[in-house]
Design a protein around this motif. Structure first.
Motif, PDB file in Angstrom:
ATOM      1  N   UNK A   5      12.535 -12.146 -19.175  1.00 55.92           N
ATOM      2  CA  UNK A   5      12.800 -13.100 -18.330  1.00 55.92           C
ATOM      3  C   UNK A   5      12.571 -13.686 -17.190  1.00 55.92           C
ATOM      4  N   UNK A   6      12.255 -12.923 -16.366  1.00 56.98           N
ATOM      5  CA  UNK A   6      11.792 -12.742 -15.156  1.00 56.98           C
ATOM      6  C   UNK A   6      10.108 -13.025 -14.351  1.00 56.98           C
ATOM      7  N   UNK A   7       9.699 -12.509 -15.790  1.00 58.60           N
ATOM      8  CA  UNK A   7       8.215 -12.748 -15.513  1.00 58.60           C
ATOM      9  C   UNK A   7       7.265 -13.263 -16.739  1.00 58.60           C
ATOM     10  N   UNK A   8       6.579 -14.526 -16.163  1.00 57.64           N
ATOM     11  CA  UNK A   8       5.565 -15.280 -17.528  1.00 57.64           C
ATOM     12  C   UNK A   8       4.394 -15.236 -16.455  1.00 57.64           C
ATOM     13  N   UNK A   9       3.148 -15.957 -17.522  1.00 60.57           N
ATOM     14  CA  UNK A   9       2.183 -16.419 -16.849  1.00 60.57           C
ATOM     15  C   UNK A   9       1.716 -18.127 -17.816  1.00 60.57           C
ATOM     16  N   UNK A  10       1.370 -18.884 -17.210  1.00 64.49           N
ATOM     17  CA  UNK A  10       1.053 -20.507 -17.640  1.00 64.49           C
ATOM     18  C   UNK A  10      -0.421 -20.718 -17.772  1.00 64.49           C
TER      19      UNK A  10
END
Length: 278
Positions: free
Chosen positions: A234-239
């Protein structure tokens, strides 16, 4: 001996022999009979069920069905994600984003501009919009861009080379949709660029270079951005973000170099970023 005394003695003898006969009749081996042991008792010394074996419900359809539903509910990823989001979701999350990528120009007389590079970092904000799986994600990123230019002129008689360096604030405002059954999301929105500082250089092997700053840049850009991302949590993502600007980075009124007059330089950039929310 009279009959009365004989009857009394016989009755006492029979009364005393009855317990012995009962003990012998209860067990042929001379031992008291005991209740059979429960061979189906749980192997757990505490007597509690640990849910490790479906075979324990083999003879009870009601319990077998309930146990199957229990396993499906506790191991299904979508249910886990739903419970996590409902239990821990907050209306606003603030975080940090770092990015790096490539850029170039499209537009009128933009041939000759090569692939440049860029990098930056800044703040990211995620806000719920009150619609399921939809959120607003504005950012404020401090970004450095480097553009390069090289083009042969007059059928190869000489070559023009140039470079642009820009420090710019980028403000992407993205509306994001998160897919419920997996960890991917897509987003789309606008991207505003406010130039902080810029410099350029121009070299021509066919004559003197204009001086100073031959490739003047404008102070603002406006474009559209598309995101494709993956959430590790929920707190870490890549894009991956692709941005195409609609306004020219070139300031036509201040251009000195003849090679760039009547040109329209529309920035196209692609960046890979990682974000951490708190």
């Amino acid at each position: 001996m009279n009959l009365k005394k004989f009857s009394l003695i016989a009755s006492l003898a029979m009364a005393m022999s009855t317990p012995v006969l009962a003990q012998e009749a209860s067990n042929d081996d001379g031992e008291w009979a005991s209740a059979p042991e429960n061979t189906e008792a749980s192997t757990d010394s505490t007597g509690s069920y640990d849910g490790s074996s479906d075979a324990e419900f083999a003879d009870d359809e009601e319990y077998a069905s309930a146990y199957a539903r229990y396993k499906a509910q506790t191991t299904k990823k979508t249910d886990i994600e739903r419970q996590r989001n409902e239990g821990f979701a907050r209306p606003v999350l603030l975080g940090f984003r770092g990015q790096g990528g490539i850029n170039t120009f499209f537009g009128k007389n933009s041939d000759g501009w090569k692939v440049g590079f860029q990098g930056g970092a800044g703040l990211v904000l995620k806000m719920n919009l009150g619609i399921k799986n939809v959120s607003l994600v504005p950012e404020l990123t401090f970004n450095y861009r480097h553009y390069t230019y090289e083009k042969e002129m007059a059928d190869g008689l000489y070559t023009n080379e140039a470079a642009i360096n820009i420090l710019i604030f980028e403000i992407p405002i993205i509306v994001r949709y998160e897919f419920e059954n997996n960890d991917f999301y897509v987003g789309a929105g606008i991207n505003l660029g406010l130039k902080l500082n810029g410099s350029s250089e121009f070299i021509s092997s066919g004559g003197p270079s204009p001086n100073p700053d031959p490739v003047m840049t404008s102070g603002m850009e406006v474009g559209a951005a598309i995101d494709l991302g993956y959430m590790f949590s929920r707190n870490t993502y890549v894009n991956l973000r692709v941005t195409q600007c609609f306004t020219s980075l070139l300031n036509q009124t201040l251009v000195d170099a003849a090679a760039f007059q009547n040109s329209t330089l529309l920035t196209f950039q692609s960046t890979l970023g990682i974000s951490f929310l708190f």
